[in-house]
Structure formats: structure tokens, C-alpha cells
Design a protein around this motif. Sequence first.
Motif, PDB file in Angstrom:
ATOM      1  N   GLU A 226      86.835  65.814  29.460  1.00  0.00           N
ATOM      2  CA  GLU A 226      86.923  64.352  29.552  1.00  0.00           C
ATOM      3  C   GLU A 226      87.092  63.963  31.010  1.00  0.00           C
ATOM      4  O   GLU A 226      88.154  64.129  31.595  1.00  0.00           O
ATOM      5  N   LEU A 230      84.674  58.998  31.480  1.00  0.00           N
ATOM      6  CA  LEU A 230      84.764  58.926  30.019  1.00  0.00           C
ATOM      7  C   LEU A 230      86.110  58.373  29.570  1.00  0.00           C
ATOM      8  O   LEU A 230      86.191  57.589  28.608  1.00  0.00           O
ATOM      9  N   ARG A 231      87.166  58.742  30.273  1.00  0.00           N
ATOM     10  CA  ARG A 231      88.498  58.241  29.934  1.00  0.00           C
ATOM     11  C   ARG A 231      88.561  56.737  30.143  1.00  0.00           C
ATOM     12  O   ARG A 231      89.093  55.995  29.297  1.00  0.00           O
ATOM     13  N   ALA A 234      86.417  55.026  27.381  1.00  0.00           N
ATOM     14  CA  ALA A 234      87.060  55.062  26.066  1.00  0.00           C
ATOM     15  C   ALA A 234      88.220  54.079  25.993  1.00  0.00           C
ATOM     16  O   ALA A 234      88.448  53.432  24.953  1.00  0.00           O
ATOM     17  N   ARG A 239      81.946  53.792  23.214  1.00  0.00           N
ATOM     18  CA  ARG A 239      81.716  55.142  22.696  1.00  0.00           C
ATOM     19  C   ARG A 239      81.412  56.071  23.857  1.00  0.00           C
ATOM     20  O   ARG A 239      80.717  55.681  24.805  1.00  0.00           O
ATOM     21  N   THR A 240      81.898  57.292  23.790  1.00  0.00           N
ATOM     22  CA  THR A 240      81.674  58.252  24.865  1.00  0.00           C
ATOM     23  C   THR A 240      81.230  59.591  24.296  1.00  0.00           C
ATOM     24  O   THR A 240      81.576  59.944  23.164  1.00  0.00           O
TER      25      THR A 240
END
Length: 281
Positions: A226, A230-231, A234, A239-240
Motif C-alpha cells: 500500500e 493508495l492510502r 482509499a 477504490r484502489t
Amino acid sequence: MIRRPRAAITGWPVAHSRSPLVHGHWLKKYGLAGDYIRLPVAPEDAERFYRHFGESGLVGCNVTVPHKETAAAACDELDEAARAMGAVNTLWLDGDGRLCGANTDGIGFLGNLDQRAPGWDARPGPAVVLGAGGAARAVVWALRARGFAPVKIFNRTTEKASQLADHFGFGVEAYPWDKLCEHLGQAALLVNTTAAGMTGKPPLQIDLDGLPKDALVTDIIYTPLETDLLRQAAARGNRTVDGLGMLLHQAAPGFERWFGVRPEVDDELRRIVLADLGATT
């Protein structure tokens, strides 16, 4: 005596490659006789090695940096993706001993999103791609194949982004990095193909405030699993999809070519690779 088929990961260096772990798992899972090894090929030896691949004793190989273009030039036949990208990551010898090449990086990218975010391409729209290297080339090819347009490439060196856009032509556009925020608002998909955010590399610093909440965000990096991108995505409800599946899915077509079985990319394989990375799901 029937010789066990042997394939390899080739490049310089290859000591870090996890391809032997992936292919070794599949060989064991399907009870197949065969081997998959690491085979370092020094840059000064690369042209001759691929030109005379039939002498290697291998049924095929994967190709990693910096040899993807050199290997493509040595092939007698290239698949559509490899021709479009001018680079290969998978080689095999056909029944006549001709060297054939494919580029499965784009297939791996698509397979990962298909598995981890079903329906992600149901309504293709504008896509934003960060970076303009070899991985970006594969991602742009893949997105075009699924109908995303325009595909907007942002790179810190604008000239490199322009060269990639010119290579693909209509529907692919290049922009300077400082214009990114102006274009995020229309994006259905955001893809990071740069090394920024990878373990040991500087972070990827971008502002996602303008990105639609229904846009999918994916990063081809898988160390860490992650990333900060992406963190951040999210946390705001996007959506990741992480990059590990791209590595796994791009390997499957080669395995089928060399060993005769189309392998499954499943949770067991993902857990094995994550454990080797020292990560968790």
C-alpha cells in the motif's frame, strides 16, 4: 532421455527477481517436470545471447531491464503488444526453432484490475497515467485496448511524455507535470507507473482533492504493497488496486508457453509472494 524443460528470468541484475518463486510455485502446484532459474545476462553479452537463444538450452525466458528492447530486436516474430511497444518480456522457441516474443506487461495490468476491481472498465473514460517509461507504455497500450480515452500522460520531463503520446497517436495526450491538478477532475482512472513511492525512493507527492470519488486509483508498485498514493486515495473513498497482481498476471502466459498449463493467479500465490516480501494482505 527426455530433458526437463527449463526457463529463466534474464536481465541485469536478476538476483532480486521473484519470478522463480512464482513459476516454482506453479510447477509444484501442477506437478510438472521443469525448472525456472535466474540467468544474469551482462549488457555487453545481451545482443549475442538473444540472437543465439536456441543455443541457451532454454525453452523460453522472461526478459527484464535493461534488455527488453534488445531481445525484441532479436525475435523472428512479435505479438501485437510487443510490436506496439518495441519491447518484450516473454520469449519462447516455436516448433521450427524461431524465436518468438510477447509483451505481457499490459495483459498483467489488465488482469490485475479485472481480478481486484471487477467492472472497473464498464464505463471507460479519461485516464491519467503518471510516468512515461516502459511500464507507462504498457499501461497506455492496455488502456487503449479497453477503450479509455483520452489517455493523458504526465511526466516531469514533458518531452518524454510527448514522445510516448506521439508513438500511440490519436487519443493519447502529453502534459507537463505541473498541469496534473487541472486534469484530475475528469479522470475515471489514475495510474502511477513511476518509481516514486517505492521503498527506498522519494514519495509521490500529488494532491487528489480534484479527483472524482468514483475514480479508480492503482499503483504498479508493490513494495510497499500500500503506497502513500493508495492510502491517500482509499482515505477519501476511492477504490484502489495495488501492483502485486500485475507481476503475477504478466507471468501466466509465459508459463503456459513453456510448460503447457495455463496457471491460476489465486490467493495462495499472492500469500506466498507477500510472505517473501515480508508484507501482508
